[in-house]
Write a protein that holds these residues in place. Structure first.
Motif, PDB file in Angstrom:
ATOM      1  N   SER A 201       0.812  -1.220   0.000  1.00 31.11           N
ATOM      2  CA  SER A 201       0.000   0.000   0.000  1.00 31.11           C
ATOM      3  C   SER A 201       0.839   1.261   0.000  1.00 31.11           C
ATOM      4  N   LEU A 202       2.170   1.132   0.168  1.00 30.14           N
ATOM      5  CA  LEU A 202       3.027   2.321   0.079  1.00 30.14           C
ATOM      6  C   LEU A 202       2.862   3.009  -1.278  1.00 30.14           C
ATOM      7  N   GLY A 203       2.534   2.231  -2.275  1.00 37.60           N
ATOM      8  CA  GLY A 203       2.335   2.803  -3.601  1.00 37.60           C
ATOM      9  C   GLY A 203       1.103   3.672  -3.710  1.00 37.60           C
ATOM     10  N   ASP A 204       0.228   3.622  -2.697  1.00 33.71           N
ATOM     11  CA  ASP A 204      -0.968   4.465  -2.715  1.00 33.71           C
ATOM     12  C   ASP A 204      -0.691   5.865  -2.207  1.00 33.71           C
ATOM     13  N   LEU A 205       0.511   6.103  -1.655  1.00 31.82           N
ATOM     14  CA  LEU A 205       0.858   7.412  -1.083  1.00 31.82           C
ATOM     15  C   LEU A 205       1.372   8.314  -2.202  1.00 31.82           C
ATOM     16  N   LYS A 206       0.478   8.842  -2.986  1.00 31.36           N
ATOM     17  CA  LYS A 206       0.844   9.577  -4.200  1.00 31.36           C
ATOM     18  C   LYS A 206       1.559  10.889  -3.921  1.00 31.36           C
ATOM     19  N   ASN A 207       1.435  11.440  -2.686  1.00 31.25           N
ATOM     20  CA  ASN A 207       2.093  12.706  -2.352  1.00 31.25           C
ATOM     21  C   ASN A 207       3.381  12.490  -1.573  1.00 31.25           C
ATOM     22  N   LEU A 208       3.849  11.265  -1.447  1.00 29.03           N
ATOM     23  CA  LEU A 208       5.013  10.963  -0.630  1.00 29.03           C
ATOM     24  C   LEU A 208       6.283  11.528  -1.259  1.00 29.03           C
ATOM     25  N   ASN A 209       7.085  12.220  -0.418  1.00 31.37           N
ATOM     26  CA  ASN A 209       8.373  12.750  -0.857  1.00 31.37           C
ATOM     27  C   ASN A 209       9.542  11.994  -0.235  1.00 31.37           C
ATOM     28  N   PHE A 210       9.440  11.737   1.076  1.00 34.70           N
ATOM     29  CA  PHE A 210      10.544  11.140   1.810  1.00 34.70           C
ATOM     30  C   PHE A 210      10.080   9.854   2.482  1.00 34.70           C
ATOM     31  N   LEU A 211      10.792   8.764   2.221  1.00 31.02           N
ATOM     32  CA  LEU A 211      10.484   7.473   2.829  1.00 31.02           C
ATOM     33  C   LEU A 211      11.765   6.921   3.437  1.00 31.02           C
ATOM     34  N   ARG A 212      11.815   6.871   4.763  1.00 31.98           N
ATOM     35  CA  ARG A 212      12.992   6.357   5.466  1.00 31.98           C
ATOM     36  C   ARG A 212      12.579   5.146   6.297  1.00 31.98           C
ATOM     37  N   LEU A 213      13.045   3.979   5.872  1.00 33.12           N
ATOM     38  CA  LEU A 213      12.748   2.734   6.577  1.00 33.12           C
ATOM     39  C   LEU A 213      14.042   2.003   6.944  1.00 33.12           C
ATOM     40  N   ASN A 214      15.153   2.690   6.891  1.00 36.05           N
ATOM     41  CA  ASN A 214      16.445   2.076   7.119  1.00 36.05           C
ATOM     42  C   ASN A 214      16.628   1.645   8.577  1.00 36.05           C
ATOM     43  N   ASN A 215      17.592   0.730   8.784  1.00 33.31           N
ATOM     44  CA  ASN A 215      17.963   0.253  10.117  1.00 33.31           C
ATOM     45  C   ASN A 215      16.781  -0.378  10.845  1.00 33.31           C
ATOM     46  N   ASN A 216      16.118  -1.326  10.166  1.00 40.45           N
ATOM     47  CA  ASN A 216      15.071  -2.127  10.763  1.00 40.45           C
ATOM     48  C   ASN A 216      15.383  -3.606  10.468  1.00 40.45           C
ATOM     49  N   SER A 217      14.400  -4.473  10.527  1.00 38.76           N
ATOM     50  CA  SER A 217      14.592  -5.893  10.215  1.00 38.76           C
ATOM     51  C   SER A 217      13.580  -6.331   9.156  1.00 38.76           C
ATOM     52  N   LEU A 218      13.353  -5.511   8.174  1.00 39.99           N
ATOM     53  CA  LEU A 218      12.364  -5.776   7.145  1.00 39.99           C
ATOM     54  C   LEU A 218      12.876  -6.818   6.157  1.00 39.99           C
ATOM     55  N   THR A 219      11.942  -7.618   5.632  1.00 42.45           N
ATOM     56  CA  THR A 219      12.296  -8.675   4.693  1.00 42.45           C
ATOM     57  C   THR A 219      11.452  -8.550   3.431  1.00 42.45           C
ATOM     58  N   GLY A 220      11.694  -9.458   2.476  1.00 40.06           N
ATOM     59  CA  GLY A 220      10.917  -9.443   1.240  1.00 40.06           C
ATOM     60  C   GLY A 220      11.454  -8.440   0.236  1.00 40.06           C
ATOM     61  N   VAL A 221      10.613  -8.066  -0.711  1.00 36.57           N
ATOM     62  CA  VAL A 221      11.034  -7.190  -1.800  1.00 36.57           C
ATOM     63  C   VAL A 221      10.512  -5.778  -1.583  1.00 36.57           C
ATOM     64  N   VAL A 222      11.170  -4.837  -2.240  1.00 36.92           N
ATOM     65  CA  VAL A 222      10.645  -3.474  -2.292  1.00 36.92           C
ATOM     66  C   VAL A 222       9.451  -3.492  -3.236  1.00 36.92           C
ATOM     67  N   PRO A 223       8.267  -3.121  -2.757  1.00 34.68           N
ATOM     68  CA  PRO A 223       7.069  -3.279  -3.592  1.00 34.68           C
ATOM     69  C   PRO A 223       7.152  -2.514  -4.900  1.00 34.68           C
ATOM     70  N   GLU A 224       6.743  -3.185  -5.975  1.00 34.99           N
ATOM     71  CA  GLU A 224       6.726  -2.573  -7.301  1.00 34.99           C
ATOM     72  C   GLU A 224       5.808  -1.364  -7.339  1.00 34.99           C
ATOM     73  N   SER A 225       4.813  -1.328  -6.456  1.00 31.72           N
ATOM     74  CA  SER A 225       3.854  -0.219  -6.448  1.00 31.72           C
ATOM     75  C   SER A 225       4.511   1.113  -6.153  1.00 31.72           C
ATOM     76  N   LEU A 226       5.689   1.109  -5.497  1.00 27.90           N
ATOM     77  CA  LEU A 226       6.382   2.364  -5.207  1.00 27.90           C
ATOM     78  C   LEU A 226       6.806   3.092  -6.477  1.00 27.90           C
ATOM     79  N   SER A 227       6.981   2.350  -7.550  1.00 26.27           N
ATOM     80  CA  SER A 227       7.373   2.984  -8.811  1.00 26.27           C
ATOM     81  C   SER A 227       6.278   3.891  -9.357  1.00 26.27           C
ATOM     82  N   GLU A 228       5.053   3.755  -8.840  1.00 21.76           N
ATOM     83  CA  GLU A 228       3.941   4.587  -9.292  1.00 21.76           C
ATOM     84  C   GLU A 228       3.868   5.916  -8.550  1.00 21.76           C
ATOM     85  N   VAL A 229       4.714   6.112  -7.536  1.00 20.21           N
ATOM     86  CA  VAL A 229       4.748   7.373  -6.790  1.00 20.21           C
ATOM     87  C   VAL A 229       5.726   8.308  -7.486  1.00 20.21           C
ATOM     88  N   GLY A 230       5.216   9.317  -8.138  1.00 21.00           N
ATOM     89  CA  GLY A 230       6.058  10.141  -9.001  1.00 21.00           C
ATOM     90  C   GLY A 230       6.839  11.226  -8.309  1.00 21.00           C
TER      91      GLY A 230
END
Length: 624
Positions: free
Chosen positions: A139-168
């Motif tokens: 659902s991160l790809g639904d944040l159409k007004n997003l400018n800054f996304l900082r998720l570093n230094n956590n324990s996240l797994t899996g892939v970076v969602p393809e939906s993020l490419s839709e945030v211009g």
């Protein structure tokens, strides 16, 4: 007077009722309050920073760490570095007006809720430095007004969602130091950090895992086909022609450089900074302006457009090509080391601090010889200018607006001191640096002397700078500034609001010996508060509020910084909570000695005279 205040109170109450009703359910429950309480309940709060969050409250805008818009909708939730643990509730998705969520440097664990995608207005999401696990929500790809996304230094797994490419509009995406894997989507972000993910950046990985992961270059598919026979024949001819043309080109280049050098000696050259020229100021979320654009906007920096002058530069009123009115601060001595430090400090500081009572930096321009900052234009000028009898036909501030100015300034300083990470010390709080927007809302400006601190530091030792009459005693004596330095300056600001005079000009204006603080203390002891009130108010003020404001000012300006209240306490006292108890306690305690203040003079003016430090009385940067 009482009738007018009563009518005003009824009007404010009616306005609050209308705004509150818009966020109430049929049962009278504020959806945002319920959502915030769910977030609180899911977190463990060892520092009790959320202790004033109350389910029975109608309006959460007075809660700590919560920022609201003008229509009283929650726009920012900031709880950085508060030792929080627990999980992030999915109720956050019900705060539909959120523009900023900053929960970095805590110990929050569990998955990042898919409900985050409901925040359609969200521009900044910082969950770095926590213990989040699981996959990144698509659902991160639904944040159409997003400018800054900082998720570093956590324990996240899996892939970076393809939906993020839709945030211009992405500027920065940082997912470094997790356990991510899989293919990477092609993002619009100029900066995409993936370093520290073993499955993405292992030895066999084809990914570019430098700190900045740019979009890969593409080449024509047949660029490197084998054409050995033809290429070998053409090679010798190419070398011969290249050598000849290279020699001619080199001669032309040398001549052009000589002409350019002679021209540059007689005329200043301006060019816009690029990414390679000055990486320290490559802030993608700020708009870059060309020098030509700002020069045209200010009519070639015409003296008629000057809004104010300061120690580091001049502020001009300007009109951009789209008709937007702005304030352009042109820093002087930009080639000087101090000018560069001033520029970087202000750009970095203002870009970190976002609050309705803080001046928002819109953009900047940097050339080889120029440093310019662009702010929104404040149509009602500075508090200092509006405290005069008249300025360009505008009336002076009435008592109610002065009280609201004090409250707005306190909220801005509270954010800098206790809700911003790293915390910020302004170091030059005064009426000239408090601006008024179109609604007369107080906006704290001029971060030229701001000092960025790590939240673990309690003070910083530096050269003494500020404005005479506003500088705290311990700062004069030791060079050590802290949040309590700003509290002292805020106390002097309250006295400026009450008296209508600049602290530094008080002796000359009032024909009094000494400085404003000493005079106010004397009148307070004699019970003659009416004599200190600005005559321009023509006795139209609230006597009880005057007494309270004077007491808050005197508590803020105690010589011992340990006895001054924090800005959170100051705000509560101005709102009528805890002042009586704090004042009584201050009167019953003998002032102890503070390191560096072993022999405190009885008068502030005497202290200034005895100080051996050089104090620079400066009107510093910031639109006036």
């Amino acid at each position: 007077m009482k009738k007018r205040l009563c009518m005003f109170g009824l009007g404010v109450l009616a306005w609050f009722n209308v705004v509150a009703y818009a966020t109430l359910s049929p049962s009278g429950v504020n959806y945002e309050v319920v959502a915030l309480m769910a977030i609180k309940d899911a977190l463990k709060d060892p520092r009790n920073v959320m202790d004033n969050w109350d389910l029975s409250s109608v309006d959460p805008c007075s809660w700590r760490m919560v920022t609201c818009t003008a229509d009283r909708s929650v726009s920012a939730l900031g709880l950085p570095s508060q030792n929080l643990s627990g999980t992030l509730s999915s109720a956050i998705g019900n705060l539909s007006n959120l523009q900023s969520v900053t929960l970095q440097n805590n110990a929050i664990f569990g998955p990042i809720t898919e409900a985050i995608g409901k925040l359609q207005k969200l521009q900044t999401l910082d969950l770095s430095g926590n213990m989040f696990s699981g996959q990144l929500p698509s659902s991160l790809g639904d944040l159409k007004n997003l400018n800054f996304l900082r998720l570093n230094n956590n324990s996240l797994t899996g892939v970076v969602p393809e939906s993020l490419s839709e945030v211009g509009g992405l500027t920065l995406v940082d997912v470094s130091y997790n356990n991510l894997s899989g293919p990477l989507p092609k993002l619009s972000a100029r900066t995409f950090r993936i370093i520290g993910n073993p499955l993405l950046c292992g030895q066999k990985s084809a990914n570019n895992c430098s700190n900045i992961y740019p979009e890969p270059l593409s080449f024509p598919p047949n660029s490197f086909t084998d054409q050995s026979s033809t290429n070998e024949k053409r090679h010798h001819l190419t070398v011969a022609l290249g050598t000849s043309f290279g020699a001619v080109f080199l001669m032309i280049l040398v001549i052009a450089l000589l002409i350019w050098w002679r021209y540059r000696k007689n005329q200043q050259i301006f060019f816009d900074v690029n990414d390679q020229y000055d990486p320290e100021v490559c802030l993608g979320h700020l708009k870059r302006y060309s020098f030509k654009e700002l020069r045209a906007a200010t009519d070639h920096f015409n003296a008629k457009n000057i809004l104010g002058k300061g120690g580091y530069g001049i502020v001009y009123k300007g009109t951009l090509n789209d008709g937007t009115t702005v304030a352009v601060k042109r820093l002087k001595d930009s080639n000087n080391f101090g000018g560069e430090i001033q520029f970087q400090t202000e750009v970095e500081t203002i870009s970190l601090a976002v609050h309705r009572n803080l001046l928002r930096l819109w953009g900047f321009c940097s050339t080889e010889n120029e440093r310019l900052l662009v702010y929104p234009f404040m149509p009602n000028g500075s508090v200092a200018s509006r405290l005069k009898d008249t300025i360009q036909g505008k009336p002076v501030l009435d008592w109610l607006r002065r009280k609201n100015t004090a409250l707005g300034t306190a909220r801005g300083l509270l954010y800098l001191h206790e809700q911003c990470d790293p915390k910020i010390i302004h170091r030059d709080v005064k009426a000239a640096n408090i601006l008024l927007d179109e609604d007369f809302e107080a906006v704290v400006g001029d971060f030229g002397l701001a000092k960025l601190l790590d939240h673990r530091d309690s003070h910083v030792t530096t050269a003494v700078r500020g404005t005479v009459g506003h500088i705290a005693p311990e700062y004069l004596s030791t060079g050590q500034s802290s949040e309590k330095t700003d509290v002292f300056g805020f106390g002097i600001l309250l006295l400026e609001l009450i008296t209508g005079q600049k602290a530094v000009d008080f002796g000359r204006a009032a024909n009094q010996k000494g400085v404003m603080l000493d005079w106010v203390k004397k009148l307070h002891l004699e019970g003659k508060l009416n004599l200190m009130v600005d005559k321009a108010l023509k006795q139209d003020f609230d006597r009880v509020e005057l007494q309270e404001m004077v007491q808050v000012a005197l508590l803020c300006t105690q010589f011992n910084p340990n006895y001054r209240p924090k800005m959170s306490e100051v705000l509560r006292m101005l709102e009528g909570e805890g002042l009586v108890e704090r004042w009584e306690a201050s009167q019953s305690v003998e002032t102890p000695r503070f390191r560096g203040l072993e022999s405190i003079p009885q008068r502030y003016s005497d202290y200034m005279e005895e100080s051996s430090l050089v104090v620079e009385a400066m009107e510093l940067s910031g639109p006036r």
